[in-house]
Design a protein around this motif. Structure first.
Motif, PDB file in Angstrom:
ATOM      1  N   GLY A 172      19.539 -32.820 -21.383  1.00 18.10           N
ATOM      2  CA  GLY A 172      18.275 -33.500 -21.109  1.00 18.10           C
ATOM      3  C   GLY A 172      17.394 -32.782 -20.115  1.00 18.10           C
ATOM      4  N   ILE A 173      17.793 -31.584 -19.694  1.00 12.24           N
ATOM      5  CA  ILE A 173      17.052 -30.831 -18.689  1.00 12.24           C
ATOM      6  C   ILE A 173      16.391 -29.616 -19.338  1.00 12.24           C
ATOM      7  N   ALA A 174      15.080 -29.502 -19.192  1.00 14.27           N
ATOM      8  CA  ALA A 174      14.348 -28.366 -19.756  1.00 14.27           C
ATOM      9  C   ALA A 174      14.414 -27.153 -18.855  1.00 14.27           C
ATOM     10  N   ALA A 175      14.343 -27.385 -17.540  1.00 12.65           N
ATOM     11  CA  ALA A 175      14.378 -26.288 -16.570  1.00 12.65           C
ATOM     12  C   ALA A 175      14.931 -26.833 -15.266  1.00 12.65           C
TER      13      ALA A 175
ATOM     14  N   VAL B 153      15.242 -24.599  -2.883  1.00 11.10           N
ATOM     15  CA  VAL B 153      14.756 -25.678  -3.753  1.00 11.10           C
ATOM     16  C   VAL B 153      15.798 -26.032  -4.808  1.00 11.10           C
ATOM     17  N   ASP B 154      16.087 -27.319  -4.921  1.00 13.78           N
ATOM     18  CA  ASP B 154      16.907 -27.871  -6.005  1.00 13.78           C
ATOM     19  C   ASP B 154      16.046 -28.871  -6.773  1.00 13.78           C
ATOM     20  N   VAL B 155      15.876 -28.657  -8.068  1.00 16.73           N
ATOM     21  CA  VAL B 155      15.071 -29.585  -8.859  1.00 16.73           C
ATOM     22  C   VAL B 155      15.489 -29.496 -10.323  1.00 16.73           C
ATOM     23  N   GLU B 156      15.413 -30.627 -11.010  1.00 16.46           N
ATOM     24  CA  GLU B 156      15.642 -30.691 -12.448  1.00 16.46           C
ATOM     25  C   GLU B 156      14.386 -31.243 -13.114  1.00 16.46           C
ATOM     26  N   LEU B 157      13.931 -30.571 -14.165  1.00 10.93           N
ATOM     27  CA  LEU B 157      12.742 -30.977 -14.894  1.00 10.93           C
ATOM     28  C   LEU B 157      13.169 -31.440 -16.285  1.00 10.93           C
ATOM     29  N   LYS B 158      12.891 -32.687 -16.592  1.00 11.61           N
ATOM     30  CA  LYS B 158      13.430 -33.311 -17.794  1.00 11.61           C
ATOM     31  C   LYS B 158      12.667 -32.898 -19.045  1.00 11.61           C
ATOM     32  N   ARG B 159      13.414 -32.868 -20.150  1.00  7.38           N
ATOM     33  CA  ARG B 159      12.807 -32.609 -21.448  1.00  7.38           C
ATOM     34  C   ARG B 159      11.890 -33.768 -21.850  1.00  7.38           C
ATOM     35  N   SER B 160      10.876 -33.435 -22.633  1.00 10.30           N
ATOM     36  CA  SER B 160       9.939 -34.425 -23.186  1.00 10.30           C
ATOM     37  C   SER B 160       9.288 -35.257 -22.092  1.00 10.30           C
ATOM     38  N   GLU B 161       9.024 -34.613 -20.962  1.00  5.00           N
ATOM     39  CA  GLU B 161       8.391 -35.283 -19.838  1.00  5.00           C
ATOM     40  C   GLU B 161       7.294 -34.381 -19.283  1.00  5.00           C
ATOM     41  N   PHE B 162       6.303 -35.001 -18.675  1.00  3.58           N
ATOM     42  CA  PHE B 162       5.167 -34.316 -18.067  1.00  3.58           C
ATOM     43  C   PHE B 162       5.370 -34.385 -16.552  1.00  3.58           C
TER      44      PHE B 162
ATOM     45  N   VAL C 207       5.168 -28.733 -17.539  1.00  2.00           N
ATOM     46  CA  VAL C 207       5.298 -28.607 -16.083  1.00  2.00           C
ATOM     47  C   VAL C 207       3.986 -28.013 -15.583  1.00  2.00           C
ATOM     48  N   MET C 208       3.242 -28.796 -14.792  1.00  7.83           N
ATOM     49  CA  MET C 208       1.889 -28.410 -14.396  1.00  7.83           C
ATOM     50  C   MET C 208       1.746 -28.334 -12.884  1.00  7.83           C
ATOM     51  N   VAL C 209       1.277 -27.188 -12.401  1.00 10.84           N
ATOM     52  CA  VAL C 209       0.868 -27.061 -11.005  1.00 10.84           C
ATOM     53  C   VAL C 209      -0.599 -27.471 -10.905  1.00 10.84           C
ATOM     54  N   THR C 210      -0.915 -28.348  -9.973  1.00  5.64           N
ATOM     55  CA  THR C 210      -2.300 -28.781  -9.797  1.00  5.64           C
ATOM     56  C   THR C 210      -2.533 -29.185  -8.349  1.00  5.64           C
ATOM     57  N   HIS C 211      -3.798 -29.119  -7.924  1.00  6.81           N
ATOM     58  CA  HIS C 211      -4.181 -29.632  -6.606  1.00  6.81           C
ATOM     59  C   HIS C 211      -4.972 -30.929  -6.745  1.00  6.81           C
ATOM     60  N   ASP C 212      -5.186 -31.363  -7.997  1.00  5.08           N
ATOM     61  CA  ASP C 212      -6.084 -32.478  -8.295  1.00  5.08           C
ATOM     62  C   ASP C 212      -5.301 -33.779  -8.506  1.00  5.08           C
ATOM     63  N   PRO C 213      -5.461 -34.783  -7.624  1.00  8.02           N
ATOM     64  CA  PRO C 213      -4.733 -36.046  -7.788  1.00  8.02           C
ATOM     65  C   PRO C 213      -5.006 -36.731  -9.122  1.00  8.02           C
ATOM     66  N   ASN C 214      -6.231 -36.612  -9.634  1.00  5.93           N
ATOM     67  CA  ASN C 214      -6.529 -37.237 -10.920  1.00  5.93           C
ATOM     68  C   ASN C 214      -5.750 -36.561 -12.043  1.00  5.93           C
TER      69      ASN C 214
ATOM     70  N   ARG D 235       5.753 -37.792 -13.609  1.00  4.83           N
ATOM     71  CA  ARG D 235       6.415 -37.603 -12.313  1.00  4.83           C
ATOM     72  C   ARG D 235       5.691 -36.505 -11.560  1.00  4.83           C
ATOM     73  N   VAL D 236       5.529 -36.708 -10.259  1.00  5.52           N
ATOM     74  CA  VAL D 236       4.915 -35.691  -9.409  1.00  5.52           C
ATOM     75  C   VAL D 236       5.918 -35.282  -8.335  1.00  5.52           C
ATOM     76  N   ILE D 237       6.108 -33.968  -8.196  1.00  7.97           N
ATOM     77  CA  ILE D 237       6.977 -33.397  -7.159  1.00  7.97           C
ATOM     78  C   ILE D 237       6.081 -32.757  -6.105  1.00  7.97           C
ATOM     79  N   PHE D 238       6.348 -33.056  -4.833  1.00 11.80           N
ATOM     80  CA  PHE D 238       5.534 -32.525  -3.736  1.00 11.80           C
ATOM     81  C   PHE D 238       6.326 -31.499  -2.939  1.00 11.80           C
ATOM     82  N   LEU D 239       5.697 -30.356  -2.684  1.00 12.73           N
ATOM     83  CA  LEU D 239       6.306 -29.310  -1.865  1.00 12.73           C
ATOM     84  C   LEU D 239       5.536 -29.152  -0.560  1.00 12.73           C
ATOM     85  N   LYS D 240       6.275 -28.786   0.477  1.00 12.37           N
ATOM     86  CA  LYS D 240       5.685 -28.397   1.758  1.00 12.37           C
ATOM     87  C   LYS D 240       6.585 -27.332   2.359  1.00 12.37           C
TER      88      LYS D 240
END
Length: 249
Positions: free
Chosen positions: A5-8, A30-39, A200-207, A214-219
């Protein structure tokens, strides 16, 4: 969740640029799982490591230590031939710059990855993609004859046409006005909802992030928070929290 169930995914991913006093740590374990068929949207302050994470997962950048996977395939450690095959056959890319070839028609640009790979298109899937982007009447037009939003939808279709396991989108609406940006985001959303694609989209735009599941936040190169079923307001609030934590940097 099972690996099926994990795409990446990333496991203990570190990325450092430079050495000694000039070293810059872009990703710090960084540890993260990105699910299949998900945005999934990836957000964070400037310099937080969001684009670096995407590039490492996609095999566009090397990692200092740790592991990145597409499905069950370990990206880290693949040679040039293996990376080329992986990116050609299993990954789609959408960038802020449309990267369309000006001498090719919209349809030829969409088919370009398959042409390069020597693969014939699945005509039924190609028709589905063309209908999803809503540009059937513009297929014979060259990029200069298309609006910015239309060009980006062609770029989205190009990423989808090979039915990749995961599509990485780096600021895909960054060069678009709000109307054209919304068209592209609706397209990406429908690709997930109607065709079980993984985005899997990188964006700076909240809209833009509000279109994601799902949104993942990095700092400072680390994942600090995430939101499920985000709204633009909730994303903005989280970004303000991160900004305060970094002293407004």
């Amino acid at each position: 969740m099972s690996a099926a169930g994990i795409a990446a995914r990333a496991e203990g991913l570190w990325k450092q640029y430079g050495e000694g006093d000039a070293a810059v740590v872009a990703l710090a374990g960084v540890d993260v799982e990105l699910k299949r068929s998900e945005f999934t949207a990836i957000m964070g302050p400037s310099g937080s490591g969001k684009s670096t994470l995407m590039h490492c997962l996609a095999g566009l950048d090397t990692v200092t230590r740790g592991h990145a996977f597409i499905g069950d395939t370990q990206v880290t450690g693949l040679g040039d031939a293996g990376l080329t095959k992986l990116r050609r056959e299993r990954i789609g890319f959408i960038f802020q710059q449309f990267n369309l070839l000006p001498t090719l028609t919209a349809e030829e640009n969409i088919l370009l990855p398959l042409t390069i790979a020597g693969r014939k298109p699945d005509r039924e899937w190609l028709n589905t993609v063309i209908d999803t982007i809503g540009l059937r009447d513009r297929l014979s037009h060259r990029p200069t004859e298309l609006s910015g939003g239309q060009q980006q939808r062609v770029a989205c279709a190009r990423a989808l046409v090979g039915r990749p396991e995961v599509i990485f989108a780096d600021e895909p609406t960054g060069n678009l006005d709000s109307t054209s940006g919304a068209e592209v985001l609706h397209f990406l959303r429908s690709a997930v909802d109607d065709h079980a694609q993984t985005i899997v989209m990188v964006t700076h735009d909240p809209n833009a992030a509000s279109y994601a599941d799902r949104v993942i936040f990095l700092k400072d190169g680390q994942i600090t928070a995430e939101l499920a079923k985000p709204t633009a307001d909730a994303v903005l609030d989280q970004l303000k929290t991160l900004d305060r934590a970094t002293g407004g940097r």
